[in-house]
Scaffold this active site. Structure first.
Site, PDB file in Angstrom:
ATOM      1  N   GLY A   1       0.723  -1.322  -0.130  1.00  0.00           N
ATOM      2  CA  GLY A   1      -0.114   0.164  -0.094  1.00  0.00           C
ATOM      3  C   GLY A   1       0.847   1.353  -0.030  1.00  0.00           C
ATOM      4  O   GLY A   1       0.626   2.306   0.545  1.00  0.00           O
TER       5      GLY A   1
ATOM      6  N   GLY B   1      -0.402   4.980  -1.026  1.00  0.00           N
ATOM      7  CA  GLY B   1      -1.322   5.647  -0.464  1.00  0.00           C
ATOM      8  C   GLY B   1      -0.885   6.929   0.302  1.00  0.00           C
ATOM      9  O   GLY B   1       0.309   7.390   0.481  1.00  0.00           O
ATOM     10  N   GLN B   2      -1.830   7.557   1.283  1.00  0.00           N
ATOM     11  CA  GLN B   2      -1.385   8.650   2.021  1.00  0.00           C
ATOM     12  C   GLN B   2      -0.265   8.423   2.692  1.00  0.00           C
ATOM     13  O   GLN B   2       0.888   9.281   2.895  1.00  0.00           O
ATOM     14  CB  GLN B   2      -2.626   9.264   2.691  1.00  0.00           C
ATOM     15  CG  GLN B   2      -2.472  10.595   3.354  1.00  0.00           C
ATOM     16  CD  GLN B   2      -3.463  11.115   4.691  1.00  0.00           C
ATOM     17  OE1 GLN B   2      -4.273  10.112   5.038  1.00  0.00           O
ATOM     18  NE2 GLN B   2      -3.192  11.958   5.057  1.00  0.00           N
TER      19      GLN B   2
ATOM     20  N   ILE C   1      -0.591  -1.844  -6.057  1.00  0.00           N
ATOM     21  CA  ILE C   1      -1.607  -2.457  -7.103  1.00  0.00           C
ATOM     22  C   ILE C   1      -1.752  -1.841  -8.180  1.00  0.00           C
ATOM     23  O   ILE C   1      -1.658  -0.422  -8.147  1.00  0.00           O
ATOM     24  CB  ILE C   1      -2.921  -2.682  -6.284  1.00  0.00           C
ATOM     25  CG1 ILE C   1      -3.760  -1.628  -5.686  1.00  0.00           C
ATOM     26  CG2 ILE C   1      -2.808  -3.750  -5.144  1.00  0.00           C
ATOM     27  CD1 ILE C   1      -5.104  -1.748  -5.227  1.00  0.00           C
TER      28      ILE C   1
ATOM     29  N   TYR D   1     -15.116  -0.461   9.203  1.00  0.00           N
ATOM     30  CA  TYR D   1     -13.752  -0.189   9.215  1.00  0.00           C
ATOM     31  C   TYR D   1     -13.323  -0.488  10.669  1.00  0.00           C
ATOM     32  O   TYR D   1     -12.291  -1.368  11.055  1.00  0.00           O
ATOM     33  CB  TYR D   1     -13.623   1.352   9.127  1.00  0.00           C
ATOM     34  CG  TYR D   1     -12.198   1.931   9.434  1.00  0.00           C
ATOM     35  CD1 TYR D   1     -11.272   1.525   8.299  1.00  0.00           C
ATOM     36  CD2 TYR D   1     -11.973   2.762  10.378  1.00  0.00           C
ATOM     37  CE1 TYR D   1     -10.008   2.339   8.155  1.00  0.00           C
ATOM     38  CE2 TYR D   1     -10.704   3.217  10.246  1.00  0.00           C
ATOM     39  CZ  TYR D   1      -9.666   3.059   9.340  1.00  0.00           C
ATOM     40  OH  TYR D   1      -8.369   3.511   9.499  1.00  0.00           O
TER      41      TYR D   1
ATOM     42  N   LYS E   1     -10.417  -3.133  12.037  1.00  0.00           N
ATOM     43  CA  LYS E   1      -9.526  -2.778  12.935  1.00  0.00           C
ATOM     44  C   LYS E   1      -9.265  -3.691  14.256  1.00  0.00           C
ATOM     45  O   LYS E   1      -8.204  -3.971  14.578  1.00  0.00           O
ATOM     46  CB  LYS E   1      -9.514  -1.125  13.099  1.00  0.00           C
ATOM     47  CG  LYS E   1      -9.193  -0.466  11.796  1.00  0.00           C
ATOM     48  CD  LYS E   1      -7.957  -0.670  11.400  1.00  0.00           C
ATOM     49  CE  LYS E   1      -7.558  -0.110  10.006  1.00  0.00           C
ATOM     50  NZ  LYS E   1      -6.458  -0.615   9.380  1.00  0.00           N
TER      51      LYS E   1
ATOM     52  N   ILE F   1      -4.647  11.409  10.138  1.00  0.00           N
ATOM     53  CA  ILE F   1      -3.374  11.872   9.990  1.00  0.00           C
ATOM     54  C   ILE F   1      -3.399  12.987   8.847  1.00  0.00           C
ATOM     55  O   ILE F   1      -4.104  13.192   7.802  1.00  0.00           O
ATOM     56  CB  ILE F   1      -2.494  10.652   9.209  1.00  0.00           C
ATOM     57  CG1 ILE F   1      -2.334   9.388   9.954  1.00  0.00           C
ATOM     58  CG2 ILE F   1      -1.153  11.195   8.707  1.00  0.00           C
ATOM     59  CD1 ILE F   1      -1.788   9.701  11.149  1.00  0.00           C
TER      60      ILE F   1
HETATM   61  N1  LIG Z   1      -4.841   8.049   6.968  1.00  0.00           N
HETATM   62  C1  LIG Z   1      -5.424   8.166   8.494  1.00  0.00           C
HETATM   63  O1  LIG Z   1      -5.778   9.071   8.695  1.00  0.00           O
HETATM   64  C2  LIG Z   1      -5.471   7.024   8.953  1.00  0.00           C
HETATM   65  C3  LIG Z   1      -5.789   6.874  10.427  1.00  0.00           C
HETATM   66  C4  LIG Z   1      -5.792   5.795  11.148  1.00  0.00           C
HETATM   67  C5  LIG Z   1      -5.379   4.515  10.431  1.00  0.00           C
HETATM   68  N2  LIG Z   1      -4.972   4.670   9.193  1.00  0.00           N
HETATM   69  C6  LIG Z   1      -4.577   3.208   8.521  1.00  0.00           C
HETATM   70  O2  LIG Z   1      -3.100   3.354   7.973  1.00  0.00           O
HETATM   71  C7  LIG Z   1      -3.100   2.295   6.798  1.00  0.00           C
HETATM   72  C8  LIG Z   1      -2.908   3.407   5.349  1.00  0.00           C
HETATM   73  O3  LIG Z   1      -3.714   4.282   5.406  1.00  0.00           O
HETATM   74  P1  LIG Z   1      -3.800   5.522   4.350  1.00  0.00           P
HETATM   75  O4  LIG Z   1      -4.402   6.836   4.789  1.00  0.00           O
HETATM   76  O5  LIG Z   1      -2.300   5.634   3.701  1.00  0.00           O
HETATM   77  O6  LIG Z   1      -4.898   4.753   3.339  1.00  0.00           O
HETATM   78  P2  LIG Z   1      -4.837   4.876   1.769  1.00  0.00           P
HETATM   79  O7  LIG Z   1      -6.301   4.722   1.303  1.00  0.00           O
HETATM   80  O8  LIG Z   1      -4.398   6.509   1.248  1.00  0.00           O
HETATM   81  O9  LIG Z   1      -3.890   3.852   1.153  1.00  0.00           O
HETATM   82  C9  LIG Z   1      -3.982   2.549   0.951  1.00  0.00           C
HETATM   83  C10 LIG Z   1      -3.330   1.787   0.011  1.00  0.00           C
HETATM   84  O10 LIG Z   1      -3.732   0.635  -0.076  1.00  0.00           O
HETATM   85  C11 LIG Z   1      -3.670   0.147  -1.228  1.00  0.00           C
HETATM   86  N3  LIG Z   1      -4.441  -1.139  -1.409  1.00  0.00           N
HETATM   87  C12 LIG Z   1      -5.862  -1.211  -1.869  1.00  0.00           C
HETATM   88  N4  LIG Z   1      -6.292  -2.413  -1.841  1.00  0.00           N
HETATM   89  C13 LIG Z   1      -5.084  -3.234  -2.033  1.00  0.00           C
HETATM   90  C14 LIG Z   1      -4.766  -4.624  -2.135  1.00  0.00           C
HETATM   91  N5  LIG Z   1      -5.668  -5.612  -2.408  1.00  0.00           N
HETATM   92  N6  LIG Z   1      -3.400  -5.122  -1.903  1.00  0.00           N
HETATM   93  C15 LIG Z   1      -2.287  -4.047  -1.560  1.00  0.00           C
HETATM   94  N7  LIG Z   1      -2.674  -2.697  -1.601  1.00  0.00           N
HETATM   95  C16 LIG Z   1      -3.851  -2.364  -1.561  1.00  0.00           C
HETATM   96  C17 LIG Z   1      -4.184   1.320  -2.132  1.00  0.00           C
HETATM   97  O11 LIG Z   1      -3.863   1.261  -3.431  1.00  0.00           O
HETATM   98  C18 LIG Z   1      -3.488   2.527  -1.209  1.00  0.00           C
HETATM   99  O12 LIG Z   1      -2.394   2.724  -1.678  1.00  0.00           O
HETATM  100  C19 LIG Z   1      -4.461   1.865   6.827  1.00  0.00           C
HETATM  101  O13 LIG Z   1      -4.600   0.614   7.560  1.00  0.00           O
HETATM  102  C20 LIG Z   1      -5.228   2.821   7.544  1.00  0.00           C
HETATM  103  O14 LIG Z   1      -6.708   2.170   7.986  1.00  0.00           O
HETATM  104  C21 LIG Z   1      -4.897   5.569   8.204  1.00  0.00           C
END
Ligand SMILES: NC(=O)c1ccc[n+]([C@@H]2O[C@H](COP(=O)([O-])OP(=O)(O)OC[C@H]3O[C@@H](n4cnc5c(N)ncnc54)[C@H](O)[C@@H]3O)[C@@H](O)[C@H]2O)c1
Length: 316
Positions: free
Chosen positions: A8, A11-12, A35, A143, A147, A173
């Site tokens: 992943g 992602g962010q 992906i 969600y 978690k 975040i």
């Molecule tokens: N951003 C926040 O504020 C926040 C807060 C709490 C927890 N989190 C957790 O941190 C983690 C990352 O969050 P984020 O904000 O970067 O999310 P995001 O949605 O920006 O990124 C998620 C990534 O997962 C990838 N993905 C989706 N399906 C997939 C698959 N089948 N196989 C592999 N990759 C796949 C997507 O392409 C993306 O790059 C997550 O577990 C999220 O729940 C984030």
């Protein structure tokens, strides 16, 4: 940590975590897993190796782990809170079936695993103020359900098989590189973009709604320092409360208005986001993270606001 796989990675959080890990551990030692349809671009693509890693495909994860002699996996694949409500089955498939695949590969190949939990792992019955490390977790969102299960399955693999699983519960975040992927706290990122573009901000979360938030540099530090921590000091594993600031929309608006005096905000509350936000804590107690592995954030609302505005002005 010598050879690291970030699943992943585009992602962010992943896009910035991958670059930070490359800075600390060497470009060639950190593989960006992505992906199809979410390919790495720019510096993320050019600075080190990247591979397609779909978390729902165990053989695919295993072949990358073997090819790069991976010893640590950051598993960031997930559907975020708002998106997961519209695709609950897919959220489970990615979040839990996917995690199971990662843990199995880790068990066989001796990898440490970081799979973040969230403030979304709590629910309406959880004490909302200074939410303790160990408390009621009965979320009603998909969600949140994934978690809590993430935390339990990760702990299970540690106690049953000795897999080195560790994680934090991330708050919302706030960052300025990759936009957020559809969560309840996205407004606290979007508001800065509006301020810098000179637009009026329409806030989907009601006045007075407190939520825990964190600036990306602190979140990255948490994810890396926990994986580097002395395991003999860890009483908890999955997952640690971490905190740096808690605010409601009118508070972040006031902080931005200090820097951008003509900035305007109005409310148009989104019922789904608001109901999720209402079930989440107002603030977390992060004493265990501070005591067990020395967690200490750097940014507060004021210093984050100054930095966010400066970075976004340069970017936009
Ligand atoms: N951003 C926040 O504020 C926040 C807060 C709490 C927890 N989190 C957790 O941190 C983690 C990352 O969050 P984020 O904000 O970067 O999310 P995001 O949605 O920006 O990124 C998620 C990534 O997962 C990838 N993905 C989706 N399906 C997939 C698959 N089948 N196989 C592999 N990759 C796949 C997507 O392409 C993306 O790059 C997550 O577990 C999220 O729940 C984030």
């Amino acid at each position: 940590m010598k050879n690291i796989l970030v699943i992943g990675a585009t992602g962010q959080i992943g896009s910035e975590l991958t670059m930070e890990l490359r800075k600390r551990y060497g470009n060639t030692n950190v593989v960006a897993g992505y992906i199809q349809g979410a390919e790495p671009k720019g510096e993320l693509k050019d600075s080190g190796p990247s591979e397609i890693v779909d978390v729902t495909n165990e053989a695919m994860i295993e072949s990358v782990v073997k090819a790069y002699h991976i010893d640590t996996i950051y598993n960031l694949a997930a559907l975020l809170s708002v998106v997961a409500e519209s695709k609950p089955k897919l959220a489970w498939k990615i979040g839990i079936d996917g995690l199971w695949n990662v843990l199995e590969v880790a068990r066989v190949h001796g990898c440490a695993v970081f799979t973040p939990s969230s403030i979304g792992s709590f629910g309406a019955d959880t004490p909302h103020t200074l939410t303790p490390q160990d408390t009621i977790q009965r979320p009603r969102t998909m969600y949140g359900v994934t978690k809590v299960t993430t935390e339990m399955l990760s702990d299970y693999y540690h106690t049953k098989y000795g897999v080195d699983t560790r994680a934090v519960r991330f708050p919302g975040i706030i960052s300025n590189v990759t936009p957020p992927g559809g969560g309840t706290t996205d407004y606290a990122v979007d508001i800065y973009y509006s301020a810098v573009k000179g637009e009026k901000f329409v806030c989907p979360i009601a006045e007075g709604t407190l939520m825990d938030m964190m600036y990306m540099p602190d979140a990255l530090n948490a994810a890396i320092s926990l994986m580097e921590a002395d395991p003999t000091k860890l009483v908890h594993r999955n997952a640690f409360n971490i905190a740096s600031m808690s605010f409601a929309p009118e508070m972040i608006y006031a902080a931005i208005k200090k820097e951008v005096p003509d900035f305007e905000m109005v409310y148009d509350v989104d019922p789904l986001k608001q109901s999720i936000a209402n079930s989440w804590p107002d603030s977390l107690d992060d004493t265990c993270a501070r005591n067990e592995w020395g967690w200490k954030p750097v940014y507060d609302l004021e210093s984050m606001t100054k930095d966010m505005l400066e970075k976004l002005r340069a970017k936009l």
